[in-house]
Scaffold this active site. Structure first.
Site, mmCIF file in Angstrom:
data_model
loop_
_atom_site.group_PDB
_atom_site.id
_atom_site.type_symbol
_atom_site.label_atom_id
_atom_site.label_comp_id
_atom_site.label_asym_id
_atom_site.label_seq_id
_atom_site.Cartn_x
_atom_site.Cartn_y
_atom_site.Cartn_z
ATOM 1 N N GLY A 41 0.813 -1.202 0.000
ATOM 2 C CA GLY A 41 0.000 0.000 0.000
ATOM 3 C C GLY A 41 0.848 1.254 0.000
ATOM 4 O O GLY A 41 1.652 1.466 0.897
ATOM 5 N N HIS A 42 0.701 2.083 -1.036
ATOM 6 C CA HIS A 42 1.412 3.353 -1.096
ATOM 7 C C HIS A 42 0.423 4.462 -0.719
ATOM 8 O O HIS A 42 -0.593 4.651 -1.376
ATOM 9 C CB HIS A 42 1.975 3.603 -2.491
ATOM 10 N N GLN A 223 7.203 -2.888 -1.713
ATOM 11 C CA GLN A 223 7.915 -3.480 -0.562
ATOM 12 C C GLN A 223 9.303 -2.831 -0.409
ATOM 13 O O GLN A 223 9.464 -1.663 -0.691
ATOM 14 C CB GLN A 223 7.994 -5.005 -0.675
#
Length: 421
Positions: A41-42, A223
């Site tokens: 999740g960014h 990641q």
């Protein structure tokens, strides 16, 4: 011919890559995600709004840019549809801006169930996966049993899906795992139809043609380096190559086409899930880092483990990736700390080393260097010269130790709270 610049994480993920991609995107015409799945999740914040991206490149918010989901990504049609529809409601025309590689692999409903079944079978030895089916999808890819986005266009799609499902259900029966796939499968087939509405391309040709045309490209990783399947803290890693070399295989770009390598790190360290973490703090300081830094996963909501900056691990990541520019995030989280520590070496079995070990054992002890805290609000600073001397000492120590310049410093979550040197 232009080169592809790469931006990636140097720790265990969650370094703040999304914000930096958004900040850098105005300098690029194409932003391409090269690996990972929807567990990554960014988070981006600007104009008083907060967005979380899972599979879609973070360049989507800068109008007029081309965004690509590359062949190294694994894609869940259900999660992709939810993400895309949410962005569409905020006024972003994804079907005009976003293209998807034919060679990206599909996360099937049974992949999610296999993920849960494998974790349950491990008992106390759980890896701590997000349960999104990413590991089983990459397993199918490597074993030459995967389904790809391009298969959506094949007249044999239904047959391919039935064969994959049957293979997975045989494994689930052998594990004695109980499940009900009906609703998930229904959602998946509906989402697949939605996915077909996007441009599905031969992304390797698209990217290389763009380079020949002189277009600037930014490759975005997910990641972090220490979760790389080859170079991370195995087996507590993700299932793809998160390092710079992954941009070559994840987009179809030759090694000599790589340009700048932006390496992102937090001014401290965090980690989600199981696995070694040499500088982890179990005291009040660790709690303060977590609370002030809002260290909870953007997708999973999981609490992140927190610790001091680890220069042994950071230098290892810089070496593996060939980092040319460093980007330091969340410096403001330590605004009120009186003393700040940095691990500059490890002691293992009484021997001091500056190398990241094959296995992190219980007898590893970090060797720390202490710094006086800056004890002021960095968020008010807009130029490097405005930073207090104590903070500049911290930054310049990192530069001397790593041999790489810290070019960008983030002092808050908003895109405006970014100092470019």
């Amino acid at each position: 011919m232009k080169k592809v610049d790469v931006i990636l994480g140097l720790q265990w993920g969650d370094e703040g890559k999304g914000k930096v991609v958004d900040v850098l995107t105005p300098s690029y015409e194409v932003v391409a995600r090269f690996q990972g799945g929807p567990n990554a999740g960014h988070t981006l914040e600007f104009n008083g709004e907060k967005y979380v991206l899972r599979s879609i490149p973070s360049g989507i918010f800068q109008g007029g840019k081309t965004n690509i989901i590359g062949n190294g990504v694994v894609l869940d049609a259900i999660l992709f549809r939810a993400e895309a529809e949410e962005l569409a409601r905020s006024g972003h025309d994804l079907k005009r801006q976003l293209s998807i590689s034919k060679k990206a692999h599909l996360i099937l409903p049974t992949h999610r169930i296999l993920d849960a079944a494998y974790e349950a079978a491990k008992g106390s030895a759980k890896i701590g996966t997000t349960g999104k089916g990413i590991g089983p999808t990459y397993t199918d890819k490597v074993s030459r049993n995967g389904m790809r986005v391009g298969d959506l266009l094949s007249p044999d799609f239904d047959t391919l899906y039935a064969q994959a499902k049957a293979r997975h259900e045989k494994i689930l029966r052998s594990l004695g795992y109980e499940y009900d796939i009906a609703e998930l499968e229904k959602q998946w087939f509906e989402a697949v139809e939605y996915l077909k509405g996007f441009r599905i391309i031969d992304s390797e040709y698209f990217v290389n043609d763009a380079l020949r045309e002189g277009k600037s490209i930014l490759a975005e990783g997910a990641q972090g380096t220490l979760l790389d399947v080859d170079f991370g803290s195995y087996p507590f890693v993700t299932s793809s190559n998160t390092v710079c070399a992954g941009a070559c295989t994840g987009l179809g770009v030759a090694p000599n086409r790589i340009g700048e390598v932006y390496g992102i790190f937090k001014a401290y360290c965090t980690r989600v899930g199981s696995g070694p973490f040499p500088t982890e703090l179990f005291d009040e300081t660790g709690e303060r880092l977590c609370e002030i830094g809002h260290e909870f996963g953007a997708v999973t909501g999981r609490r992140r483990r927190c610790g001091w900056l680890d220069l042994v691990a950071l230098k290892y990541s810089i070496m593996i990736n060939g980092v040319t520019q460093l980007i330091m995030m969340k410096s403001d989280v330590m605004n009120t700390f009186e003393t700040i520590r940095v691990a500059t070496a490890y002691e293992i079995g009484g021997r001091r080393t500056g190398e990241f070990p094959y296995t992190v054992t219980d007898d590893l002890r970090p060797v720390y260097t202490e710094f006086e805290g800056w004890q002021c609000d960095l968020r008010t600073c807009r130029r490097y010269e405005e930073f207090p001397e104590a903070f500049r000492r911290y930054v310049e120590f990192i530069e001397r130790e790593t041999g790489v310049p810290v070019k960008i410093i983030s002092v808050g979550p908003d895109r405006g709270e970014t100092i470019v040197r």
